[in-house]
Design an enzyme around this catalytic site. Structure first.
Site, PDB file in Angstrom:
ATOM      1  N   ASN A   1      10.163  51.900  -2.800  1.00 37.13           N
ATOM      2  CA  ASN A   1      11.141  52.811  -3.389  1.00 37.13           C
ATOM      3  C   ASN A   1      12.554  52.213  -3.358  1.00 37.13           C
ATOM      4  O   ASN A   1      13.375  52.488  -4.235  1.00 37.13           O
ATOM      5  CB  ASN A   1      11.131  54.145  -2.638  1.00 37.13           C
ATOM      6  CG  ASN A   1       9.771  54.828  -2.699  1.00 37.13           C
ATOM      7  OD1 ASN A   1       8.986  54.573  -3.614  1.00 37.13           O
ATOM      8  ND2 ASN A   1       9.497  55.697  -1.746  1.00 37.13           N
TER       9      ASN A   1
ATOM     10  N   ASN B   1       8.522  49.772  -9.306  1.00 34.54           N
ATOM     11  CA  ASN B   1       7.704  50.349  -8.232  1.00 34.54           C
ATOM     12  C   ASN B   1       7.483  51.828  -8.488  1.00 34.54           C
ATOM     13  O   ASN B   1       8.454  52.573  -8.686  1.00 34.54           O
ATOM     14  CB  ASN B   1       8.413  50.183  -6.884  1.00 34.54           C
ATOM     15  CG  ASN B   1       7.635  50.823  -5.738  1.00 34.54           C
ATOM     16  OD1 ASN B   1       6.583  50.326  -5.348  1.00 34.54           O
ATOM     17  ND2 ASN B   1       8.136  51.946  -5.229  1.00 34.54           N
ATOM     18  N   GLU B   2       6.238  52.261  -8.493  1.00 35.26           N
ATOM     19  CA  GLU B   2       5.891  53.692  -8.579  1.00 35.26           C
ATOM     20  C   GLU B   2       6.810  54.444  -9.538  1.00 35.26           C
ATOM     21  O   GLU B   2       7.383  55.485  -9.184  1.00 35.26           O
ATOM     22  CB  GLU B   2       5.908  54.336  -7.180  1.00 35.26           C
ATOM     23  CG  GLU B   2       4.881  53.717  -6.249  1.00 35.26           C
ATOM     24  CD  GLU B   2       4.729  54.427  -4.902  1.00 35.26           C
ATOM     25  OE1 GLU B   2       5.522  55.328  -4.580  1.00 35.26           O
ATOM     26  OE2 GLU B   2       3.794  54.062  -4.168  1.00 35.26           O
TER      27      GLU B   2
ATOM     28  N   TYR C   1      -2.605  55.397   0.136  1.00 37.81           N
ATOM     29  CA  TYR C   1      -2.543  55.529   1.590  1.00 37.81           C
ATOM     30  C   TYR C   1      -3.515  56.626   1.991  1.00 37.81           C
ATOM     31  O   TYR C   1      -3.742  57.567   1.216  1.00 37.81           O
ATOM     32  CB  TYR C   1      -1.139  55.940   2.035  1.00 37.81           C
ATOM     33  CG  TYR C   1      -0.073  54.900   1.770  1.00 37.81           C
ATOM     34  CD1 TYR C   1       0.203  53.901   2.698  1.00 37.81           C
ATOM     35  CD2 TYR C   1       0.683  54.931   0.596  1.00 37.81           C
ATOM     36  CE1 TYR C   1       1.199  52.955   2.468  1.00 37.81           C
ATOM     37  CE2 TYR C   1       1.674  53.989   0.356  1.00 37.81           C
ATOM     38  CZ  TYR C   1       1.936  53.008   1.303  1.00 37.81           C
ATOM     39  OH  TYR C   1       2.918  52.077   1.076  1.00 37.81           O
TER      40      TYR C   1
ATOM     41  N   GLU D   1      -0.016  48.253  -2.354  1.00 40.17           N
ATOM     42  CA  GLU D   1       0.352  49.035  -1.166  1.00 40.17           C
ATOM     43  C   GLU D   1      -0.899  49.737  -0.676  1.00 40.17           C
ATOM     44  O   GLU D   1      -1.526  50.489  -1.430  1.00 40.17           O
ATOM     45  CB  GLU D   1       1.451  50.074  -1.464  1.00 40.17           C
ATOM     46  CG  GLU D   1       2.816  49.448  -1.691  1.00 40.17           C
ATOM     47  CD  GLU D   1       3.949  50.467  -1.768  1.00 40.17           C
ATOM     48  OE1 GLU D   1       3.850  51.549  -1.151  1.00 40.17           O
ATOM     49  OE2 GLU D   1       4.945  50.166  -2.465  1.00 40.17           O
TER      50      GLU D   1
ATOM     51  N   GLN E   1       3.192  48.486   5.730  1.00 43.37           N
ATOM     52  CA  GLN E   1       4.044  47.323   5.584  1.00 43.37           C
ATOM     53  C   GLN E   1       3.798  46.429   6.791  1.00 43.37           C
ATOM     54  O   GLN E   1       2.855  46.676   7.530  1.00 43.37           O
ATOM     55  CB  GLN E   1       5.496  47.783   5.476  1.00 43.37           C
ATOM     56  CG  GLN E   1       5.705  48.689   4.262  1.00 43.37           C
ATOM     57  CD  GLN E   1       7.171  48.966   3.939  1.00 43.37           C
ATOM     58  OE1 GLN E   1       8.084  48.372   4.488  1.00 43.37           O
ATOM     59  NE2 GLN E   1       7.392  49.925   3.023  1.00 43.37           N
TER      60      GLN E   1
HETATM   61  O1  AHR Z   1       5.595  51.916   1.861  1.00 45.93           O
HETATM   62  C1  AHR Z   1       6.374  53.095   1.863  1.00 45.93           C
HETATM   63  C2  AHR Z   1       6.594  53.651   0.479  1.00 45.93           C
HETATM   64  O2  AHR Z   1       5.396  54.141  -0.033  1.00 45.93           O
HETATM   65  C3  AHR Z   1       7.039  52.665  -0.556  1.00 45.93           C
HETATM   66  O3  AHR Z   1       8.408  52.473  -0.542  1.00 45.93           O
HETATM   67  C4  AHR Z   1       6.634  53.316  -1.840  1.00 45.93           C
HETATM   68  O4  AHR Z   1       6.356  52.392  -2.855  1.00 45.93           O
HETATM   69  C5  AHR Z   1       5.443  54.157  -1.453  1.00 45.93           C
HETATM   70  O5  AHR Z   1       5.590  55.458  -1.890  1.00 45.93           O
END
Ligand code: AHR
Length: 491
Positions: free
Chosen positions: A70, A170-171, A237, A283, A328
């Site tokens: 983000n 990104n997203e 995630y 991610e 990360q």
């Molecule tokens: O990794 C944390 C966040 O998760 C990242 O900044 C974003 O791309 C996702 O929503």
């Protein structure tokens, strides 16, 4: 009893080392006070924490994605070059912070060189312009007598960095993203960017923004951008306090890969492409506890089992997942945690380390036959709300394997999600084991055994296992991750 049948001759595809990739964002203490700590006695002359570098090096990451996430959607890369003390501090919009810009492009690329890892830079499609993106690529890769290439030289780097991988934002679908776009707007904008970037740097490999493959966004974006990009991304995630949900939810990645692959194949056919773009799963992780305070998630042993399962899934799909980035690496939802005077690894570090170490040249077909579970999972078990019941039942043991090009070694990675030990027999099809197997096992560590307060420990044991009737027979400990490595020959 579980039987794992490995067919070395039935190859899935080559394993791209970029599958063992990482991601670091300007977020909390990931960069500042994490991998970069100017003035710390633990840092080198560049400000790189040497203890963190050592742990990251061991993970043999093929690729490292930066600077967001983000964060990137309001990042102006020119703020982060030149003399450090003259760089502007800016408001940071994604995580409500301030950005000092002391770690920028040259620092990141020096860091990748230290690690021996390819960089992947995500472009700012939020507040950034195409012009800025082209300038960034010229700064990194330009070989001519042009302004930005010359500025790179003046900043101490005569040779081009040859950055290959560039993310087209990104997203961009999320309302949390600065400058979010609709899918149609994104396709229009990213098409313009992709065309121009490939004019400047035909070697650039571009990644379009993806979600999970089963979303309307992915359909529109893949349909529109497949002719212009090399990868479409997946971000997913998982995680839950409910044990079975936590350890089984990574199977959502199988749905994400299958649906993304179907979209890519369809688009490749419709656009008559020689080759469909691949999947950059750029991610992934367990993440459900921390949403503030720098996302300093504290990981459990169950999380490590989930992480081991994710990597098994990538190996089983190595023909399509040719890049994957653990989100990360340091402090923010990360395997590595720093303090001013030390560093520790969380339990999720070990499956990442052992997978990256064990993976051989190509993924091999692996069939698991054994007890399965289809637990009734609480509907609100995850913040992310991914359904998984329809994907089950799941064998309690999850497995993947890889072989060398010479077909003389096999590595099998096994996750026993059961709270009971599981007797497991590994057999080969058309091949035989030619010696005992090396076995490395990760189990839950002592409660207070972590290297920093509040960090859980893991126990790693190594041994060998003789063959029994031509098979490797082991008792997988309850809730364990195991790597079995052995020499093989054709039958
Ligand atoms: O990794 C944390 C966040 O998760 C990242 O900044 C974003 O791309 C996702 O929503």
């Amino acid at each position: 009893m579980t039987q794992v049948s490995v067919s070395p001759a039935r190859l899935i595809g080559r394993i791209d080392r970029n599958m063992f990739g990482g991601f670091v964002e300007h977020l909390g203490r990931c960069i500042y006070g994490g991998l970069y700590d100017e003035g710390s006695p633990l840092s080198d002359a560049n400000g790189f924490r040497t203890d963190v570098l050592g742990l990251l090096r061991d993970l043999r990451m093929g690729v490292l994605r930066w600077p967001g996430g983000n964060f990137v959607s309001n990042y102006h890369w020119t703020d982060g070059i030149g003399p450090r003390d003259e760089r502007p501090r800016r408001p940071e919009l994604a995580w409500h912070d301030e950005e000092s810009n002391r770690f920028g492009t040259d620092e990141f690329l020096a860091y990748c060189a230290e690690l021996g890892t390819e960089p992947c830079i995500c472009l700012n499609m939020g507040t950034g312009t195409l012009r800025e993106a082209l300038d960034w690529i010229e700064y990194c890769n330009g070989t001519g007598d042009t302004h930005w290439a010359n500025l790179r030289r003046a900043n101490g780097h005569p040779e081009p960095y040859n950055v290959r991988y560039w993310g087209l934002g990104n997203e961009m679908y999320g309302e949390w993203q600065v400058g979010a776009l609709s899918a149609e707007e994104y396709v229009r904008e990213a098409t313009r960017w992709a065309r121009a970037i490939k004019m400047l740097d035909p070697e650039a490999k571009l990644i379009s923004c993806g979600l999970n493959g089963w979303n309307d966004w992915d359909q529109t974006v893949v349909d529109g951008l497949a002719p212009f990009v090399d990868y479409h991304s997946v971000h997913l995630y998982t995680g839950s306090d409910d044990y079975w949900t936590n350890v089984l939810q990574p199977h959502q990645a199988e749905r994400a890969i299958a649906t993304t692959k179907a979209l890519l194949q369809r688009a490749a056919y419709a656009h008559d492409l020689d080759q469909a773009p691949r999947i950059a799963y750029d991610e992934w992780n367990v993440w459900f506890r921390q949403h503030g305070a720098g996302l300093e998630e504290r990981y459990s042993h169950a999380d490590a089992l989930a992480v081991g399962t994710y990597l098994n899934i990538f190996v089983r799909n190595c023909d399509w997942v040719t890049m994957a980035n653990l989100a990360q690496m340091v402090n923010a939802i990360a395997p590595i945690v720093t303090a001013a005077d030390g560093v520790a690894v969380q339990p999720i570090y070990y499956p990442v380390l052992l997978h990256a170490r064990a993976a051989l040249d190509a993924g091999a077909d692996t069939h698991v036959d054994g007890p399965a579970v289809s637990p009734a999972l609480p509907p609100d078990a995850s913040r992310w709300g991914h359904r998984i019941a329809d994907l089950g039942p799941f064998t309690v043991v999850d497995a993947a394997s890889s072989v060398t090009d010479h077909m003389d070694r096999v590595a099998v990675t096994l996750v026993n999600r059961s709270p009971e030990p599981e007797e497991t027999r590994i057999v080969l099809r058309d091949f035989v084991f030619s010696g005992p197997a090396a076995v490395t096992t990760v189990t839950e560590g002592p409660a207070d055994g972590g290297d920093l307060p509040g960090i859980a420990a893991a126990r790693v044991t190594e041994g060998t296992e003789d063959l029994s009737g031509g098979a490797v027979v082991l008792t997988l400990p309850p809730q364990s991750f195991t790597v079995v490595e052995a020499a093989i020959t054709r039958e």
